[in-house]
Design an enzyme around this catalytic site. Structure first.
Site, PDB file in Angstrom:
ATOM      1  N   GLU A 107      59.392  71.074  45.321  1.00  0.00           N
ATOM      2  CA  GLU A 107      60.152  69.882  45.711  1.00  0.00           C
ATOM      3  C   GLU A 107      60.821  69.216  44.516  1.00  0.00           C
ATOM      4  O   GLU A 107      61.984  68.813  44.599  1.00  0.00           O
ATOM      5  CB  GLU A 107      59.226  68.868  46.401  1.00  0.00           C
ATOM      6  CG  GLU A 107      59.958  67.580  46.727  1.00  0.00           C
ATOM      7  CD  GLU A 107      59.191  66.659  47.656  1.00  0.00           C
ATOM      8  OE1 GLU A 107      57.970  66.786  47.770  1.00  0.00           O
ATOM      9  OE2 GLU A 107      59.854  65.808  48.276  1.00  0.00           O
TER      10      GLU A 107
ATOM     11  N   ASP B 216      54.653  72.010  47.243  1.00  0.00           N
ATOM     12  CA  ASP B 216      54.795  70.553  47.222  1.00  0.00           C
ATOM     13  C   ASP B 216      53.632  70.005  46.403  1.00  0.00           C
ATOM     14  O   ASP B 216      52.480  70.070  46.837  1.00  0.00           O
ATOM     15  CB  ASP B 216      54.792  69.968  48.636  1.00  0.00           C
ATOM     16  CG  ASP B 216      55.267  68.522  48.643  1.00  0.00           C
ATOM     17  OD1 ASP B 216      55.286  67.900  47.550  1.00  0.00           O
ATOM     18  OD2 ASP B 216      55.608  68.012  49.721  1.00  0.00           O
TER      19      ASP B 216
ATOM     20  N   ILE C 223      52.700  66.944  45.572  1.00  0.00           N
ATOM     21  CA  ILE C 223      52.018  65.894  46.355  1.00  0.00           C
ATOM     22  C   ILE C 223      52.777  65.747  47.664  1.00  0.00           C
ATOM     23  O   ILE C 223      53.936  65.343  47.668  1.00  0.00           O
ATOM     24  CB  ILE C 223      52.014  64.508  45.657  1.00  0.00           C
ATOM     25  CG1 ILE C 223      51.506  64.593  44.219  1.00  0.00           C
ATOM     26  CG2 ILE C 223      51.175  63.527  46.473  1.00  0.00           C
ATOM     27  CD1 ILE C 223      51.489  63.235  43.485  1.00  0.00           C
ATOM     28  N   ASP C 224      52.149  66.105  48.762  1.00  0.00           N
ATOM     29  CA  ASP C 224      52.754  65.799  50.061  1.00  0.00           C
ATOM     30  C   ASP C 224      52.081  64.518  50.547  1.00  0.00           C
ATOM     31  O   ASP C 224      50.860  64.500  50.778  1.00  0.00           O
ATOM     32  CB  ASP C 224      52.557  66.934  51.072  1.00  0.00           C
ATOM     33  CG  ASP C 224      53.391  66.667  52.313  1.00  0.00           C
ATOM     34  OD1 ASP C 224      54.619  66.586  52.200  1.00  0.00           O
ATOM     35  OD2 ASP C 224      52.802  66.493  53.404  1.00  0.00           O
TER      36      ASP C 224
ATOM     37  N   THR D  47      53.544  61.351  49.023  1.00  0.00           N
ATOM     38  CA  THR D  47      53.711  60.559  47.786  1.00  0.00           C
ATOM     39  C   THR D  47      53.625  59.063  48.063  1.00  0.00           C
ATOM     40  O   THR D  47      53.035  58.311  47.281  1.00  0.00           O
ATOM     41  CB  THR D  47      55.054  60.913  47.114  1.00  0.00           C
ATOM     42  OG1 THR D  47      55.030  62.295  46.756  1.00  0.00           O
ATOM     43  CG2 THR D  47      55.280  60.096  45.857  1.00  0.00           C
TER      44      THR D  47
ATOM     45  N   ASP E 162      57.369  70.849  52.753  1.00  0.00           N
ATOM     46  CA  ASP E 162      56.512  69.975  53.560  1.00  0.00           C
ATOM     47  C   ASP E 162      55.660  70.790  54.539  1.00  0.00           C
ATOM     48  O   ASP E 162      54.582  70.343  54.937  1.00  0.00           O
ATOM     49  CB  ASP E 162      57.350  68.994  54.397  1.00  0.00           C
ATOM     50  CG  ASP E 162      58.180  68.048  53.551  1.00  0.00           C
ATOM     51  OD1 ASP E 162      57.689  67.609  52.501  1.00  0.00           O
ATOM     52  OD2 ASP E 162      59.334  67.757  53.951  1.00  0.00           O
TER      53      ASP E 162
END
Ligand code: 2AM
Ligand code: CA
Length: 294
Positions: free
Chosen positions: A84, A111, A113-114, A116, A239
């Site tokens: 990402e 990702d 941090i999915d 955030t 995601d």
């Protein structure tokens, strides 16, 4: 065995690692990244935004993505990585980056941090999401929730597990008894009205809605039978890639919002235990909330 050809160059046999090797790498990388993220909760120094004040990014997202890239490339220097934070914001940039990624036989979709926004607010619902796509097909999906120390792992054709225990989608057949997850990406022009229209139509027909703010974790929860279904319009590949394999390998179904089979480019997603898939797809159609224009 290696051999010497007439030009005196040593020709090495390709080093082939088993599928288990990829999964082990994904698990180790996700665990390490997750621990780091958790240790930084509440200590974000530089809060930045991308497309809007709702579209957040922190130095932790960027640092963790770098960490993940380095670790994957240490094991597999010739693999491609789509992450990402390596892509400019917006749907068009994501599509272009994915088109480039599709050229590679081995593509990791990451990702760091999915969730955030949750991470920034200290709302404990975020995860690391790592998928490996081989020749365009999802092969491995790993989602790690460092807050609960839950590691969800799926391997194509081999099932899905959480800490060694197989995950299984729920058996619920009735929309009226279903708990459904959905979400709101930050785009307020296109995605928000679509997801609001879907919510308006679906909420009165079901037991309840959860919009937790992490697409990946919601998909892991569909896989684990904690929610019966999930939909969201306006997602990006990172995601959902790992979560999709978790759902499929846990006996569930994943399509786009029109009911077509999932592809790594799918942005408008419906996932469920399979039994309520048609209900969700049909409801989004009736609400004109699929995200596809006719
Ligand atoms: P993120 O936390 O990695 O940004 C919210 O329901 C979901 O939308 C989250 O999974 C969130 O992921 C994702 N999301 C956030 N910004 C997005 C964007 N610009 N495009 C697509 N999805 C986004
Ligand atoms: Ca993210």
């Amino acid at each position: 065995m290696n051999s010497v050809n007439p030009d005196n160059r040593i020709e090495r046999e390709p080093y082939v690692v088993s599928g288990k090797g990829y999964t082990a790498v994904a698990i180790n990388v996700a665990a390490k990244a997750g621990e780091w993220i958790k240790s930084r909760q509440g200590q974000v120094k530089q809060l930045g935004s991308k497309t809007s004040a709702q579209d957040l990014v922190t130095e932790v997202d960027k640092g963790v993505e770098q960490m993940i890239r380095r670790l994957i490339l240490t094991h597999y220097p010739d693999h491609a990585i789509l992450g990402e934070e390596g892509v400019e914001p917006g749907a068009e940039a994501a599509k272009a980056a994915l088109a480039e990624g599709r050229q590679h036989e081995f593509l990791w979709i990451v990702d760091p941090i999915d969730g955030t926004t949750n991470f920034v607010h200290g709302f404990p619902f975020y995860c690391v999401s790592i998928a490996l796509v081989v020749k365009g097909e999802l092969a491995v999906g790993v989602i790690y929730d460092p807050v609960r120390d839950e590691m969800f792992v799926a391997e194509k054709g081999k099932g899905a597990y959480m800490h060694g225990i197989p995950t299984k989608v729920s058996a619920e057949t009735e929309p009226g008894s279903s708990l459904i997850a959905m979400g709101f990406p930050p785009d307020r022009t296109f995605a928000q009205p679509m997801n609001m229209a879907g919510l308006q139509h679906i909420l009165p027909q079901i037991r309840g809605i959860r919009a937790g703010g992490s697409a990946a974790l919601h998909l892991a929860y569909v896989a684990a039978g904690r929610v019966d279904g999930y939909w969201e319009v306006g997602l990006s590949p990172w995601d959902c890639a790992a979560g999709v394999l978790l759902v499929l390998e846990s006996g569930g179904k994943v399509t786009d919002t029109l009911g077509n089979p999932y592809d790594i480019g799918t942005r408008h997603l419906v996932a469920s235990n399979g039994k309520i898939q048609d209900f969700l797809v049909n409801s989004l159609q009736a609400a004109e909330a699929t995200g596809f224009t006719r």
